[in-house]
Scaffold this motif. Sequence first.
Motif, PDB file in Angstrom:
ATOM      1  N   LEU A  27       0.827  -1.197   0.000  1.00 57.50           N
ATOM      2  CA  LEU A  27       0.000   0.000   0.000  1.00 57.50           C
ATOM      3  C   LEU A  27       0.867   1.255   0.000  1.00 57.50           C
ATOM      4  CD1 LEU A  27      -2.737   1.378   0.164  1.00 57.50           C
ATOM      5  CD2 LEU A  27      -2.650   1.127   2.649  1.00 57.50           C
ATOM      6  N   ILE A  28       1.909   1.253   0.861  1.00 54.54           N
ATOM      7  CA  ILE A  28       2.818   2.404   0.898  1.00 54.54           C
ATOM      8  C   ILE A  28       3.452   2.601  -0.466  1.00 54.54           C
ATOM      9  CG2 ILE A  28       4.974   3.298   1.873  1.00 54.54           C
ATOM     10  CD1 ILE A  28       4.243   1.952   4.493  1.00 54.54           C
ATOM     11  N   HIS A  29       3.818   1.503  -1.126  1.00 53.90           N
ATOM     12  CA  HIS A  29       4.428   1.609  -2.455  1.00 53.90           C
ATOM     13  C   HIS A  29       3.467   2.245  -3.449  1.00 53.90           C
ATOM     14  CE1 HIS A  29       6.803   0.548  -5.980  1.00 53.90           C
ATOM     15  NE2 HIS A  29       5.672   0.126  -6.525  1.00 53.90           N
ATOM     16  N   ILE A  30       2.220   1.810  -3.417  1.00 52.73           N
ATOM     17  CA  ILE A  30       1.230   2.351  -4.349  1.00 52.73           C
ATOM     18  C   ILE A  30       1.055   3.843  -4.126  1.00 52.73           C
ATOM     19  CG2 ILE A  30      -1.239   2.367  -4.893  1.00 52.73           C
ATOM     20  CD1 ILE A  30      -1.246  -0.642  -4.466  1.00 52.73           C
ATOM     21  N   LEU A  31       1.030   4.261  -2.865  1.00 49.47           N
ATOM     22  CA  LEU A  31       0.710   5.650  -2.576  1.00 49.47           C
ATOM     23  C   LEU A  31       1.902   6.584  -2.723  1.00 49.47           C
ATOM     24  CD1 LEU A  31      -1.600   5.237   0.541  1.00 49.47           C
ATOM     25  CD2 LEU A  31      -2.228   5.431  -1.850  1.00 49.47           C
ATOM     26  N   HIS A  32       3.106   6.103  -2.460  1.00 48.42           N
ATOM     27  CA  HIS A  32       4.227   7.029  -2.342  1.00 48.42           C
ATOM     28  C   HIS A  32       5.393   6.750  -3.280  1.00 48.42           C
ATOM     29  CE1 HIS A  32       2.367   8.913   1.115  1.00 48.42           C
ATOM     30  NE2 HIS A  32       2.136   7.726   1.602  1.00 48.42           N
ATOM     31  N   CYS A  33       5.499   5.558  -3.796  1.00 48.52           N
ATOM     32  CA  CYS A  33       6.662   5.242  -4.625  1.00 48.52           C
ATOM     33  C   CYS A  33       6.393   5.432  -6.110  1.00 48.52           C
ATOM     34  CB  CYS A  33       7.123   3.817  -4.355  1.00 48.52           C
ATOM     35  SG  CYS A  33       7.680   3.590  -2.648  1.00 48.52           S
ATOM     36  N   THR A  34       5.161   5.731  -6.472  1.00 51.95           N
ATOM     37  CA  THR A  34       4.863   5.958  -7.883  1.00 51.95           C
ATOM     38  C   THR A  34       5.306   7.332  -8.345  1.00 51.95           C
ATOM     39  OG1 THR A  34       2.673   6.783  -7.306  1.00 51.95           O
ATOM     40  CG2 THR A  34       2.859   4.426  -7.816  1.00 51.95           C
ATOM     41  N   THR A  53     -11.279   2.965  -6.982  1.00 56.34           N
ATOM     42  CA  THR A  53     -10.995   2.165  -8.180  1.00 56.34           C
ATOM     43  C   THR A  53      -9.512   1.862  -8.341  1.00 56.34           C
ATOM     44  OG1 THR A  53     -12.893   3.139  -9.306  1.00 56.34           O
ATOM     45  CG2 THR A  53     -11.248   2.051 -10.687  1.00 56.34           C
ATOM     46  N   THR A  54      -8.681   2.870  -8.198  1.00 49.40           N
ATOM     47  CA  THR A  54      -7.247   2.703  -8.462  1.00 49.40           C
ATOM     48  C   THR A  54      -6.422   2.495  -7.203  1.00 49.40           C
ATOM     49  OG1 THR A  54      -6.843   5.086  -8.337  1.00 49.40           O
ATOM     50  CG2 THR A  54      -7.435   4.172 -10.497  1.00 49.40           C
ATOM     51  N   GLY A  55      -6.960   2.865  -6.043  1.00 52.31           N
ATOM     52  CA  GLY A  55      -6.181   2.818  -4.810  1.00 52.31           C
ATOM     53  C   GLY A  55      -5.237   4.001  -4.672  1.00 52.31           C
ATOM     54  N   PRO A 226      -3.899   0.180 -12.203  1.00 52.23           N
ATOM     55  CA  PRO A 226      -2.501  -0.256 -12.238  1.00 52.23           C
ATOM     56  C   PRO A 226      -2.088  -1.054 -13.484  1.00 52.23           C
ATOM     57  CG  PRO A 226      -3.748  -1.735 -10.845  1.00 52.23           C
ATOM     58  CD  PRO A 226      -4.722  -0.691 -11.329  1.00 52.23           C
ATOM     59  N   THR A 227      -3.050  -1.333 -14.411  1.00 55.10           N
ATOM     60  CA  THR A 227      -2.666  -2.063 -15.629  1.00 55.10           C
ATOM     61  C   THR A 227      -1.588  -1.302 -16.379  1.00 55.10           C
ATOM     62  OG1 THR A 227      -4.879  -3.025 -15.805  1.00 55.10           O
ATOM     63  CG2 THR A 227      -3.514  -3.031 -17.791  1.00 55.10           C
ATOM     64  N   ASP A 228      -1.760  -0.008 -16.488  1.00 54.09           N
ATOM     65  CA  ASP A 228      -0.728   0.856 -17.062  1.00 54.09           C
ATOM     66  C   ASP A 228      -0.048   1.576 -15.898  1.00 54.09           C
ATOM     67  OD1 ASP A 228       0.731   3.006 -18.185  1.00 54.09           O
ATOM     68  OD2 ASP A 228      -0.539   2.991 -19.962  1.00 54.09           O
ATOM     69  N   LYS A 229       1.212   1.256 -15.651  1.00 58.88           N
ATOM     70  CA  LYS A 229       1.896   1.810 -14.488  1.00 58.88           C
ATOM     71  C   LYS A 229       2.131   3.307 -14.593  1.00 58.88           C
ATOM     72  CE  LYS A 229       6.622   0.632 -16.003  1.00 58.88           C
ATOM     73  NZ  LYS A 229       7.850  -0.125 -15.616  1.00 58.88           N
ATOM     74  N   TYR A 230       1.963   3.879 -15.796  1.00 56.59           N
ATOM     75  CA  TYR A 230       2.072   5.326 -15.963  1.00 56.59           C
ATOM     76  C   TYR A 230       0.710   6.006 -15.882  1.00 56.59           C
ATOM     77  CZ  TYR A 230       6.582   3.743 -17.687  1.00 56.59           C
ATOM     78  OH  TYR A 230       7.804   3.130 -17.797  1.00 56.59           O
ATOM     79  N   ASP A 231      -0.332   5.220 -15.648  1.00 59.75           N
ATOM     80  CA  ASP A 231      -1.707   5.714 -15.521  1.00 59.75           C
ATOM     81  C   ASP A 231      -2.181   6.448 -16.764  1.00 59.75           C
ATOM     82  OD1 ASP A 231      -4.140   5.934 -14.237  1.00 59.75           O
ATOM     83  OD2 ASP A 231      -3.633   7.851 -13.298  1.00 59.75           O
ATOM     84  N   SER A 265       1.359  -5.158 -21.661  1.00 61.24           N
ATOM     85  CA  SER A 265       1.049  -6.389 -22.379  1.00 61.24           C
ATOM     86  C   SER A 265      -0.457  -6.595 -22.498  1.00 61.24           C
ATOM     87  CB  SER A 265       1.691  -7.584 -21.668  1.00 61.24           C
ATOM     88  OG  SER A 265       1.350  -8.797 -22.304  1.00 61.24           O
ATOM     89  N   ALA A 266      -1.200  -6.246 -21.436  1.00 58.19           N
ATOM     90  CA  ALA A 266      -2.657  -6.445 -21.453  1.00 58.19           C
ATOM     91  C   ALA A 266      -3.317  -5.648 -22.560  1.00 58.19           C
ATOM     92  CB  ALA A 266      -3.249  -6.059 -20.098  1.00 58.19           C
TER      93      ALA A 266
END
Length: 520
Positions: A27-34, A53-55, A226-231, A265-266
């Motif tokens: 969770l910390i990674h999703i919120l702060h490491c992006t 939806t995205t977290g 998160p499918t596209d890590k650049y959103d 890839s998706a």
Amino acid sequence: SALEYAVAQLMIFALIPNRYKLEHMKLIHILHCTGFISIDCGLRNSSSYNDSTTGLRFDPDSGFVEGGVRRRMSQEFMADATNEQQKSLRSFPRGSRNCYTLPSTIGKKYLLRAMFTYGNYDGLNKTGDGSLFLFGLHIGVNFWDTVNLTNWNPSVTKWKEVLTIAPSNSISICLINFGSGIPFISSLELRPLQDTMYPFVNTSVSINLYGRNRFGNVPNVLTRYPTDKYDRFWVTRILPYPWIMLNTTNIVESLPGNDFFNVPSAIMQTAWSKESNYSGFSISESRRNEDLTNQQLLPVFHFAEINGSNPDRRFNIYSAGELLFSDFSPSRFQVDSVHQNGRFLHNPNASFSLNKTHNSTLPPLINAQEVYILVRMDNLTTDSEDVNYMKEIKKHYNLTRKNWNGDPCSPREYSWEGLTCDYSKSNQNPRIVSVNLSTSGLEGGVAVSFMNMVSLENLDLSHNNLTGAIPDYQLKSLKILNLSNNQLVGPIPYSILQRFQAGLLDLRFDMLYCAISGYI
């Protein structure tokens, strides 16, 4: 702040049982490491929240903008809102230009997205009454795009996206009032990109998104983080027979050395084609209230052969009848991203054709496509030192009532009230040569920041409530200094008096002041 939040998370982390720590770290990674910045504009609650939806974490906009009014969409549209960001907005009934300022890294490449949901927040039905409703967007000091909501469904969100390079440690996004509707904004999102991505984006060229599509039969209309890590937003397009929807569960990888777009890839696991008896097809972008007549487009096509067999598929790619790529054959289960680097096209219908060659056994296919509009970054920002000193002066005198937003000098038509700028050197940043703050309710001492503005020629601080002594200005550029009708006391600094007596400085002051100082 982000730092305070991170410290709090570490304190919490120490108290969490071991079996839950992994999920908490994710969770910390999703919120702060992006490195993402997500802002819910007009949010009344001062607390941040995680999007369902995205977290992703969304923050209120109060620390990123001055002015404006927090509003909420009409209650009748609340049930239709698909996310929290649609429900609140900030409108700007005052001023011709109002700006958000987001932190950035100088020279870093970013995706910036602004979203707009009217929701009849003002009860005036402005998007449906038939009148013109549009306003402008600037990225920094350059025109980005027009937001046209004329005859627009009030519950539908319009978004604008630009890919740009940060000119400094901040990026400004400005809403421009054209006099055809009050500008507003629902959310702002800043996403860092890899430096190698979109190589045609540079300090003089940004690109405005016209369309980004994935082709195939997938349940979600929109694919993003998160499918596209650049959103990035990928809109799904589906068409009925004779269109054929192809799909695969195999991983579709990027070709070695091709990291310009990093398509997930998706996105590439589905594609469009047609029955084998068709020779080709056309695809076009159509956006309501968008006019491409005078625009220049740059298309990017993403291909991967995902047919289970080993077909012979070769085709030509055209833009409005012009051949762009000939005899192209997509690689099996590998991404081929095809574009003409830096070449923008005139294609007012955003129409592209894919036609098979005479020796191809199958018609073309396409997995995804992006279309961008050229945004020229020709306007130069005000000299950075002048900008910093004017910000210090604004803070020193608490000049929040002045509509000082965005860059002080650029573009010219939106320069700050009371400033005169020098634009004479075409290849250099504008400099501030005159500051007029007469009758501005200034209190306290004369700000020392003025003496650091090395191009300043005219400073008018008359008819205020300034007190104390005059700082020892060592500005050789200063030609006029008007301090009349204040409550200043003490001697005139020798350097100023010397230039005044030599006729190099027009010094305007009160007779009482001079008598007290002993110079008259």
